[in-house]
Design a protein around this motif. Structure first.
Motif, PDB file in Angstrom:
ATOM      1  N   UNK A  81      15.679  45.817  54.800  1.00 51.00           N
ATOM      2  CA  UNK A  81      16.387  46.666  53.843  1.00 51.00           C
ATOM      3  C   UNK A  81      15.768  46.511  52.462  1.00 51.00           C
ATOM      4  N   UNK A  82      15.418  47.626  51.795  1.00 51.75           N
ATOM      5  CA  UNK A  82      14.819  47.539  50.458  1.00 51.75           C
ATOM      6  C   UNK A  82      15.816  46.999  49.430  1.00 51.75           C
ATOM      7  N   UNK A  83      15.278  46.465  48.331  1.00 56.95           N
ATOM      8  CA  UNK A  83      16.142  45.997  47.254  1.00 56.95           C
ATOM      9  C   UNK A  83      16.836  47.197  46.618  1.00 56.95           C
ATOM     10  N   UNK A  84      18.175  47.140  46.468  1.00 57.91           N
ATOM     11  CA  UNK A  84      18.899  48.289  45.892  1.00 57.91           C
ATOM     12  C   UNK A  84      18.434  48.612  44.473  1.00 57.91           C
ATOM     13  N   UNK A  85      18.455  49.867  44.127  1.00 55.73           N
ATOM     14  CA  UNK A  85      18.086  50.311  42.785  1.00 55.73           C
ATOM     15  C   UNK A  85      19.242  50.178  41.794  1.00 55.73           C
ATOM     16  N   UNK A  86      20.417  49.786  42.310  1.00 54.47           N
ATOM     17  CA  UNK A  86      21.610  49.768  41.470  1.00 54.47           C
ATOM     18  C   UNK A  86      22.312  48.409  41.565  1.00 54.47           C
ATOM     19  N   UNK A  87      22.869  47.986  40.428  1.00 53.95           N
ATOM     20  CA  UNK A  87      23.590  46.715  40.363  1.00 53.95           C
ATOM     21  C   UNK A  87      25.096  46.907  40.392  1.00 53.95           C
ATOM     22  N   UNK A  88      25.571  48.075  39.960  1.00 49.82           N
ATOM     23  CA  UNK A  88      26.993  48.391  39.951  1.00 49.82           C
ATOM     24  C   UNK A  88      27.202  49.718  40.661  1.00 49.82           C
ATOM     25  N   UNK A  89      28.221  49.767  41.508  1.00 51.17           N
ATOM     26  CA  UNK A  89      28.636  51.011  42.146  1.00 51.17           C
ATOM     27  C   UNK A  89      30.095  51.254  41.780  1.00 51.17           C
ATOM     28  N   UNK A  90      30.337  52.293  40.989  1.00 50.79           N
ATOM     29  CA  UNK A  90      31.694  52.671  40.585  1.00 50.79           C
ATOM     30  C   UNK A  90      32.257  53.651  41.600  1.00 50.79           C
ATOM     31  N   UNK A  91      33.413  53.323  42.165  1.00 47.59           N
ATOM     32  CA  UNK A  91      34.006  54.125  43.237  1.00 47.59           C
ATOM     33  C   UNK A  91      35.372  54.664  42.829  1.00 47.59           C
TER      34      UNK A  91
ATOM     35  N   UNK B 139      27.116  57.860  51.508  1.00 42.51           N
ATOM     36  CA  UNK B 139      26.393  57.663  50.252  1.00 42.51           C
ATOM     37  C   UNK B 139      25.848  56.244  50.142  1.00 42.51           C
ATOM     38  N   UNK B 140      26.658  55.265  50.480  1.00 37.27           N
ATOM     39  CA  UNK B 140      26.216  53.874  50.421  1.00 37.27           C
ATOM     40  C   UNK B 140      25.034  53.659  51.380  1.00 37.27           C
ATOM     41  N   UNK B 141      25.099  54.276  52.536  1.00 34.96           N
ATOM     42  CA  UNK B 141      23.990  54.168  53.490  1.00 34.96           C
ATOM     43  C   UNK B 141      22.682  54.684  52.905  1.00 34.96           C
ATOM     44  N   UNK B 142      22.738  55.805  52.191  1.00 35.98           N
ATOM     45  CA  UNK B 142      21.538  56.370  51.588  1.00 35.98           C
ATOM     46  C   UNK B 142      21.036  55.483  50.442  1.00 35.98           C
ATOM     47  N   UNK B 143      21.959  54.913  49.696  1.00 37.35           N
ATOM     48  CA  UNK B 143      21.572  54.014  48.589  1.00 37.35           C
ATOM     49  C   UNK B 143      20.898  52.770  49.134  1.00 37.35           C
ATOM     50  N   UNK B 144      21.490  52.157  50.151  1.00 35.15           N
ATOM     51  CA  UNK B 144      20.924  50.914  50.699  1.00 35.15           C
ATOM     52  C   UNK B 144      19.608  51.157  51.437  1.00 35.15           C
ATOM     53  N   UNK B 145      19.440  52.360  51.937  1.00 37.00           N
ATOM     54  CA  UNK B 145      18.175  52.694  52.623  1.00 37.00           C
ATOM     55  C   UNK B 145      17.051  52.986  51.628  1.00 37.00           C
ATOM     56  N   UNK B 146      17.417  53.074  50.345  1.00 32.43           N
ATOM     57  CA  UNK B 146      16.409  53.364  49.321  1.00 32.43           C
ATOM     58  C   UNK B 146      16.108  54.844  49.199  1.00 32.43           C
ATOM     59  N   UNK B 147      16.868  55.697  49.882  1.00 31.08           N
ATOM     60  CA  UNK B 147      16.625  57.136  49.819  1.00 31.08           C
ATOM     61  C   UNK B 147      17.151  57.737  48.521  1.00 31.08           C
ATOM     62  N   UNK B 148      18.175  57.105  47.944  1.00 27.88           N
ATOM     63  CA  UNK B 148      18.756  57.574  46.688  1.00 27.88           C
ATOM     64  C   UNK B 148      18.531  56.527  45.611  1.00 27.88           C
TER      65      UNK B 148
END
Length: 309
Positions: free
Chosen positions: A1-11, A300-309
């Motif tokens: 899994x790539x390193x996430x581009x984000x440190x905070x996720x506001x939901x 959305x979280x899946x796309x973020x963790x996959x590095x697609x977003x």
């Protein structure tokens, strides 16, 4: 899994993390856990008051302190408060000015309506002050009966012992009742306050969950009117949390659907609109996920963790 581009996720909560039945699906809960394991701090950002958000906080363990943190922040009351859910203590609030609150209540009285003043429970010791300048509308009665809130009723604002702890003046009613009031509030206070009007949360066929709590969802026939200090938005609160950690806005992601999510969708480095989002949020977002009936948060979280977003 790539390193996430984000440190905070506001939901956001209603219409986003919560499905149409008012609960957090297992898929969404699992996705939030996965985001945390990847090192992302997930922060609930809701229009609800803190004590009204308890079931959702429990569902995704938002009261657990993340690794490297000493607090478990949640943003509540439309961005007017940041609460440390691990201690049930308010960290910061943006109160509504006493003069503005007084003028709002005067307008409500002129129109024969009963305003609801939301308080910082940690400071005031109760949740709502209701001014008896009109009837308590059925949606408000239902909310007070089914939510874990303490409500006080007074005949005038002069009886408010804690005017400094008001974070919002609001009203809930059927669409027809709301129309004239919302127009009058916008006309008189539009340049001095943040004003939101949107579909309210109400009962879903009077159902309750396995824990005995009512299942709630949005009802397009009932609308909320909420008035805040001019500084208040969910983004103001999230941005404050990011600045405290030295996190740039480019490393903040936000997911939402309603007008009170617009500022954080526009402010975050990644703004994601739900499939059920209002047009303004959809237009402002860089990415679009599935409907909240289809686990849009998990997608959305899946796309973020996959590095697609």
């Amino acid at each position: 899994m790539p390193t996430p581009r984000y440190d905070i996720l506001a939901l956001d909560l209603d219409g986003t993390l919560l499905g149409p039945d008012g609960t957090v699906s297992q898929a969404n809960a699992d996705a939030v856990d996965e985001a945390r394991r990847a090192g992302i701090e997930v922060v609930l950002c809701t229009g609800r008051g803190y004590r009204e958000s308890g079931a959702a906080i429990e569902a995704i363990h938002a009261d657990r302190v993340a690794t490297g943190r000493t607090i478990a922040p949640v943003v509540v009351s439309g961005g007017a408060m940041i609460v440390d859910a691990s201690r049930d203590r308010t960290m910061h609030r943006w109160p509504l000015g006493e003069s503005l609150a007084s003028e709002l209540c005067d307008l409500f009285a002129e129109m024969g309506r009963a305003p609801l003043l939301l308080k910082d429970f940690d400071a005031a010791g109760f949740d709502y002050l209701v001014i008896n300048s009109g009837p308590v509308e059925p949606p408000t009665q239902w909310w007070f009966e089914h939510m874990p809130v303490e409500v006080r009723f007074v005949s005038s604002l002069a009886e408010d012992e804690h005017p400094e702890h008001t974070v919002r003046v609001g009203f809930a009613a059927g669409t027809e009742t709301m129309r004239d009031l919302a127009e009058a509030v916008r006309e008189r206070f539009g340049r001095r306050a943040v004003i939101h009007a949107f579909a309210a949360v109400s009962s879903v066929e009077d159902r309750v969950g396995p824990d005995g709590r009512p299942i709630v969802g949005k009802d397009e026939n009932i609308h909320l009117l909420e008035v805040f200090d001019a500084q208040v938005s969910k983004w103001t609160a999230i941005h404050r949390l990011a600045l405290e950690q030295g996190i740039p806005r480019e490393r903040v992601a936000a997911i939402g659907d309603e007008i009170n999510d617009l500022a954080m969708i526009e402010g975050a480095g990644l703004g994601v609109a739900m499939g059920n989002a209002i047009p303004e949020v959809s237009q402002a977002a860089q990415r679009h996920t599935l409907h909240h009936a289809d686990d849009g948060v998990a997608h959305a979280i899946g796309r973020i963790l996959a590095g697609e977003w």
